[in-house]
Each structure stands twice: as structure tokens, then as C-alpha cells.
Design an enzyme around this catalytic site. Structure first.
Site, PDB file in Angstrom:
ATOM      1  N   ARG A  90       0.818  -1.206   0.000  1.00 33.08           N
ATOM      2  CA  ARG A  90       0.000   0.000   0.000  1.00 33.08           C
ATOM      3  C   ARG A  90       0.855   1.261   0.000  1.00 33.08           C
ATOM      4  O   ARG A  90       0.484   2.283  -0.559  1.00 33.08           O
ATOM      5  CB  ARG A  90      -0.929  -0.021   1.224  1.00 33.08           C
ATOM      6  CG  ARG A  90      -1.870   1.155   1.334  1.00 33.08           C
ATOM      7  CD  ARG A  90      -2.791   1.021   2.548  1.00 33.08           C
ATOM      8  NE  ARG A  90      -3.791  -0.017   2.365  1.00 33.08           N
ATOM      9  CZ  ARG A  90      -3.810  -1.176   3.013  1.00 33.08           C
ATOM     10  NH1 ARG A  90      -2.865  -1.474   3.885  1.00 33.08           N
ATOM     11  NH2 ARG A  90      -4.769  -2.054   2.792  1.00 33.08           N
ATOM     12  N   TYR A  91       1.990   1.203   0.671  1.00 37.23           N
ATOM     13  CA  TYR A  91       2.906   2.348   0.783  1.00 37.23           C
ATOM     14  C   TYR A  91       4.208   2.016   0.058  1.00 37.23           C
ATOM     15  O   TYR A  91       4.644   0.860   0.070  1.00 37.23           O
ATOM     16  CB  TYR A  91       3.184   2.669   2.251  1.00 37.23           C
ATOM     17  CG  TYR A  91       1.947   2.956   3.058  1.00 37.23           C
ATOM     18  CD1 TYR A  91       1.328   4.195   2.993  1.00 37.23           C
ATOM     19  CD2 TYR A  91       1.379   1.981   3.885  1.00 37.23           C
ATOM     20  CE1 TYR A  91       0.182   4.465   3.724  1.00 37.23           C
ATOM     21  CE2 TYR A  91       0.240   2.236   4.627  1.00 37.23           C
ATOM     22  CZ  TYR A  91      -0.358   3.475   4.549  1.00 37.23           C
ATOM     23  OH  TYR A  91      -1.494   3.733   5.271  1.00 37.23           O
ATOM     24  N   ARG A  94       7.225   0.058   2.166  1.00 35.93           N
ATOM     25  CA  ARG A  94       6.965  -1.061   3.063  1.00 35.93           C
ATOM     26  C   ARG A  94       5.829  -1.932   2.544  1.00 35.93           C
ATOM     27  O   ARG A  94       4.958  -1.464   1.810  1.00 35.93           O
ATOM     28  CB  ARG A  94       6.661  -0.585   4.476  1.00 35.93           C
ATOM     29  CG  ARG A  94       5.503   0.388   4.600  1.00 35.93           C
ATOM     30  CD  ARG A  94       5.634   1.193   5.891  1.00 35.93           C
ATOM     31  NE  ARG A  94       4.545   2.127   6.123  1.00 35.93           N
ATOM     32  CZ  ARG A  94       4.498   3.354   5.601  1.00 35.93           C
ATOM     33  NH1 ARG A  94       5.452   3.775   4.794  1.00 35.93           N
ATOM     34  NH2 ARG A  94       3.489   4.150   5.889  1.00 35.93           N
ATOM     35  N   CYS A 103      -5.037 -17.326  14.277  1.00 37.36           N
ATOM     36  CA  CYS A 103      -4.657 -16.577  15.477  1.00 37.36           C
ATOM     37  C   CYS A 103      -4.944 -17.445  16.702  1.00 37.36           C
ATOM     38  O   CYS A 103      -5.802 -18.332  16.656  1.00 37.36           O
ATOM     39  CB  CYS A 103      -5.478 -15.291  15.598  1.00 37.36           C
ATOM     40  SG  CYS A 103      -5.343 -14.156  14.210  1.00 37.36           S
ATOM     41  N   CYS A 107     -10.589 -11.854  17.677  1.00 41.30           N
ATOM     42  CA  CYS A 107     -11.236 -10.645  18.177  1.00 41.30           C
ATOM     43  C   CYS A 107     -12.538 -10.440  17.423  1.00 41.30           C
ATOM     44  O   CYS A 107     -12.598 -10.582  16.198  1.00 41.30           O
ATOM     45  CB  CYS A 107     -10.317  -9.441  17.988  1.00 41.30           C
ATOM     46  SG  CYS A 107      -8.695  -9.628  18.771  1.00 41.30           S
ATOM     47  N   CYS A 110     -12.371  -7.817  14.474  1.00 38.04           N
ATOM     48  CA  CYS A 110     -11.243  -7.944  13.542  1.00 38.04           C
ATOM     49  C   CYS A 110     -11.607  -7.463  12.136  1.00 38.04           C
ATOM     50  O   CYS A 110     -12.634  -7.856  11.575  1.00 38.04           O
ATOM     51  CB  CYS A 110     -10.791  -9.391  13.479  1.00 38.04           C
ATOM     52  SG  CYS A 110      -9.424  -9.679  12.326  1.00 38.04           S
ATOM     53  N   ARG A 112     -10.030  -8.265   9.502  1.00 37.84           N
ATOM     54  CA  ARG A 112      -9.804  -9.370   8.560  1.00 37.84           C
ATOM     55  C   ARG A 112     -10.644 -10.589   8.931  1.00 37.84           C
ATOM     56  O   ARG A 112     -10.298 -11.720   8.589  1.00 37.84           O
ATOM     57  CB  ARG A 112      -8.313  -9.738   8.519  1.00 37.84           C
ATOM     58  CG  ARG A 112      -7.433  -8.668   7.901  1.00 37.84           C
ATOM     59  CD  ARG A 112      -6.049  -9.191   7.547  1.00 37.84           C
ATOM     60  NE  ARG A 112      -5.247  -8.138   6.952  1.00 37.84           N
ATOM     61  CZ  ARG A 112      -4.137  -7.616   7.500  1.00 37.84           C
ATOM     62  NH1 ARG A 112      -3.696  -8.092   8.662  1.00 37.84           N
ATOM     63  NH2 ARG A 112      -3.470  -6.648   6.907  1.00 37.84           N
ATOM     64  N   ASP A 273     -12.456  -0.263  12.275  1.00 41.43           N
ATOM     65  CA  ASP A 273     -12.729  -0.353  10.843  1.00 41.43           C
ATOM     66  C   ASP A 273     -14.164  -0.795  10.573  1.00 41.43           C
ATOM     67  O   ASP A 273     -14.847  -1.353  11.439  1.00 41.43           O
ATOM     68  CB  ASP A 273     -11.754  -1.332  10.190  1.00 41.43           C
ATOM     69  CG  ASP A 273     -10.320  -0.832  10.236  1.00 41.43           C
ATOM     70  OD1 ASP A 273     -10.085   0.321   9.816  1.00 41.43           O
ATOM     71  OD2 ASP A 273      -9.439  -1.577  10.706  1.00 41.43           O
ATOM     72  N   ASP A 310      -7.866   3.985   9.036  1.00 40.14           N
ATOM     73  CA  ASP A 310      -7.525   3.432   7.720  1.00 40.14           C
ATOM     74  C   ASP A 310      -8.701   3.740   6.798  1.00 40.14           C
ATOM     75  O   ASP A 310      -9.798   3.193   6.968  1.00 40.14           O
ATOM     76  CB  ASP A 310      -7.295   1.924   7.816  1.00 40.14           C
ATOM     77  CG  ASP A 310      -5.909   1.593   8.336  1.00 40.14           C
ATOM     78  OD1 ASP A 310      -4.935   1.850   7.614  1.00 40.14           O
ATOM     79  OD2 ASP A 310      -5.807   1.086   9.477  1.00 40.14           O
ATOM     80  N   LYS A 317      -3.758   6.020   5.661  1.00 36.47           N
ATOM     81  CA  LYS A 317      -4.274   6.391   6.973  1.00 36.47           C
ATOM     82  C   LYS A 317      -4.539   7.895   7.035  1.00 36.47           C
ATOM     83  O   LYS A 317      -3.789   8.692   6.477  1.00 36.47           O
ATOM     84  CB  LYS A 317      -3.275   6.018   8.074  1.00 36.47           C
ATOM     85  CG  LYS A 317      -3.204   4.524   8.381  1.00 36.47           C
ATOM     86  CD  LYS A 317      -2.211   4.256   9.486  1.00 36.47           C
ATOM     87  CE  LYS A 317      -2.283   2.799   9.911  1.00 36.47           C
ATOM     88  NZ  LYS A 317      -1.905   1.874   8.835  1.00 36.47           N
TER      89      LYS A 317
END
Length: 346
Positions: A90-91, A94, A103, A107, A110, A112, A273, A310, A317
Site C-alpha cells: 500500500r505504501y 513497506r 490466530c 477478536c 477484527c 480481517r 474499521d 484506515d 491512513k
């Protein structure tokens, strides 16, 4: 407290975390989104407290079946910026390397949640991992690799060491950043051997810890964190602003102080999100901004995170404390890194 990870609604009923009359409705939630609560988190939950902030993060809620029109299965646009499997670029300087899709806990908020879990996308095959690393090696502008998933701390020490060494051997990769929840939710996974596996000559290693409430910093979690920091690995924090979990200045201040006391620099406080079925967690941006103003009067600068959003669709961001938000008659607009304004529905 259970001696094993709770993974089904029946497990939750047996552990006293939900009522049996809720089982049928919650089974619909569990069929849609993965459930896992480690013994460490189970031990922290006060089953007598209907507003327990630990339970709220991990115990499924029937409200997760309510999906709003503005919510998305890919709310921050990972797929838009995925040139090869496992990579999100995205950037310019990085990339994310999504090495696993499981996981130790799941959560309920989440972003994702449509992608992670034992019945979701598999982790990268060896061939897919080779292609992902080849992509990184072929792009000299990439200086930082962020290892995520899923939670990359579920890897064995041997696999983590192999991955670290392969990435650190790429000349232009200078920083490796591991994003994890493990030190607080499953601290026994953090061993001397695993911490050694995070480091390799040629690249600096950072660990970003996701925690949302000060109670997550148990003695076992503090010991796991100390293993990492004492090995010379700097740590950063990531948290999500969540209604019913850390939506007061007292809760936020306690959380940020807990990070600092454990030698972790507060980094990001994420606005929640627009993931499917998570509206009951989201505060308004105005509420978040007000909390951040209060927080600045409560803690020192070393304990202040950046409050960020985001932008849906993968538009980078927005810093929600700066001039990246405009309010007009038709609603909110948020500004990306290029100065472009995007409509945002809360």
C-alpha cells in the site's frame, strides 16, 4: 478457567461465558466468524459482569449478524494493493507479508474476520512464500516488511528463524516488524528460542503488540514482553478504540500507561474499521477526538498514541487529530496522503 482454548459455542456454555439459551443464536455467529479464547483470556473474564471488557473482545455476540451497508469484507482495501499472494503493498517503502491466517484468539471486531480462522484462507504454501519473497527482493524501494496475518507469532521458532533470515538477507530490507497479540493472549508461546528467531544480522527487528485494555497485562504477559525487550527488540503498541472496552479517558490512560510501564511505546490507536457486524464496537470520530483531547491532559507525551483511521478502500491512513477530517452538511470526508478527500460514513 478452562485448561484449553475455547473454540465452540458449546465450549463457551460449559465455561459459563454464555447462557445455554443463547447457544442457537450464537452458533450462527460462530458459523460465520471464527471463535477462540485462550486459557489466559478465559481466566481474565469476569463472567458475572455483563460489561466485562475482556469478554466483549472475544465472546461472540448476536449483533455480529447485523451488517450495515457501509461495512465491507475488505474494509481497508488489502486486496486492492495485493500484487502477489501474501503481499499488501500500500505504501512505497513497506509491505505487509501475511504469512498465516490463524490466530490464538479471534477478536470480535477484527477487520480481517472474513479472511482469518481455521476454515478460512490457508496460510502461504512454500511456493507462495517464495513468490512473495521474490516480490520483495525485486522491489528495491521496500525497506520495511511487516509480518502479519493472522498472527505470525503462532509460527514455530524454526519457521520464524528461517523467515527472518531470508528477509534480512535482502539487501534493501532494513526493518522487520512483527505484529502480534500473542504476548498478552497466549504468553507461554513466547520463549527464549522464539525471541532469538525474530532477529537476524542485516535488519532491525521491532514487535508491535496489540492490546486494548490494561487488564491484559497479566504477570505472565509482562514476563513475555520482558523476554522480547530484554533481548534488545524494541516494542510498539497498537490498539483499537472500542465501545465498551476502552471508551473512557480512564480506560485509555490506564492502557497507555501499561504499555509504557512495560517498555512499549504507544504507536497507533485505530478508529475501528468498517468490518462486517462490528457496528456495536464503533464510536464516532468526534467521540474519539474528544477522548484524545482528554487523554492529552492525563498522560505524558511518551504515552500518547496517534489516533488514526484506515480510509476504506485502501487510501492510506488519516490522522484524526490533525486536519485530515472535514465535516460538512452531507457528512464526513477524510484526506489521504495525496491530499484527496474521501467520503466516510460512520
Amino acid at each position: 478457567m478452562s485448561a484449553r482454548t475455547l473454540k465452540t459455542v458449546s465450549d463457551l456454555v460449559d465455561a459459563g461465558l454464555v447462557e445455554s439459551v443463547q447457544a442457537e443464536a450464537l452458533s450462527q455467529v460462530a458459523a460465520k466468524y471464527a471463535v477462540a479464547i485462550t486459557p489466559a483470556m478465559d481466566a481474565l473474564i469476569d463472567a458475572e459482569d455483563a460489561a466485562d471488557p475482556i469478554a466483549r473482545q472475544f465472546v461472540p455476540d448476536v449483533r455480529e449478524l447485523l451488517v450495515l451497508p457501509q461495512e465491507s469484507i475488505d474494509p481497508i482495501g488489502d486486496k486492492t494493493h495485493s500484487p502477489v499472494e501474501g503481499i499488501v503493498h500500500r505504501y512505497p517503502d513497506r509491505v505487509l507479508l501475511k504469512i498465516v491466517h490463524v490466530c490464538p484468539v479471534y477478536c470480535r471486531f477484527c477487520f480481517r474476520r472474513e479472511m482469518v480462522g481455521p476454515d478460512r484462507e490457508p496460510g502461504l504454501t512454500l511456493a507462495a512464500l517464495d513468490r512473495a519473497i521474490d516480490y520483495i527482493a525485486a522491489h528495491g524501494e521496500i525497506s520495511e516488511v511487516i509480518l502479519t496475518g493472522g498472527d505470525p507469532f503462532v509460527l514455530t521458532a524454526r519457521r520464524a528463524a528461517e523467515l527472518t533470515e531470508r528477509l534480512a538477507a535482502i539487501e534493501h530490507v532494513k526493518v522487520l516488524r512483527w505484529h502480534t497479540r500473542v504476548p498478552v493472549v497466549d504468553p507461554e508461546r513466547v520463549s527464549d528460542e522464539f525471541v532469538r528467531a525474530l532477529k537476524a544480522k542485516g535488519a532491525a527487528t521491532y514487535v508491535a503488540l496489540h492490546a486494548n485494555h490494561a487488564r491484559e497485562f497479566t504477570p505472565a504477559a509482562q514476563a513475555a514482553i520482558a523476554l522480547i525487550v530484554d533481548a534488545g527488540v524494541p516494542m510498539l503498541s497498537q490498539s483499537v478504540l472500542l465501545r465498551g472496552v476502552n471508551d473512557s479517558v480512564d480506560a485509555l490512560a490506564a492502557l497507555m500507561r501499561a504499555f509504557v510501564e512495560n517498555r512499549i511505546k504507544p504507536y497507533y490507536l485505530h478508529h475501528a474499521d468498517l468490518a462486517p457486524g462490528t457496528a456495536h464496537f464503533r464510536m464516532t470520530i468526534a467521540e474519539g477526538q474528544a477522548l484524545m483531547r482528554e487523554l492529552r491532559s492525563q498522560v505524558s507525551g511518551i504515552a500518547l498514541p496517534s489516533y488514526v483511521l484506515d480510509i476504506p478502500g485502501g487510501h492510506a491512513k488519516a490522522n484524526l487529530e490533525l486536519c485530515d477530517v472535514e465535516r460538512g452538511a452531507e457528512g464526513l470526508r477524510v484526506r489521504d496522503d495525496d491530499g484527496t478527500l474521501h467520503d466516510y460514513t460512520e
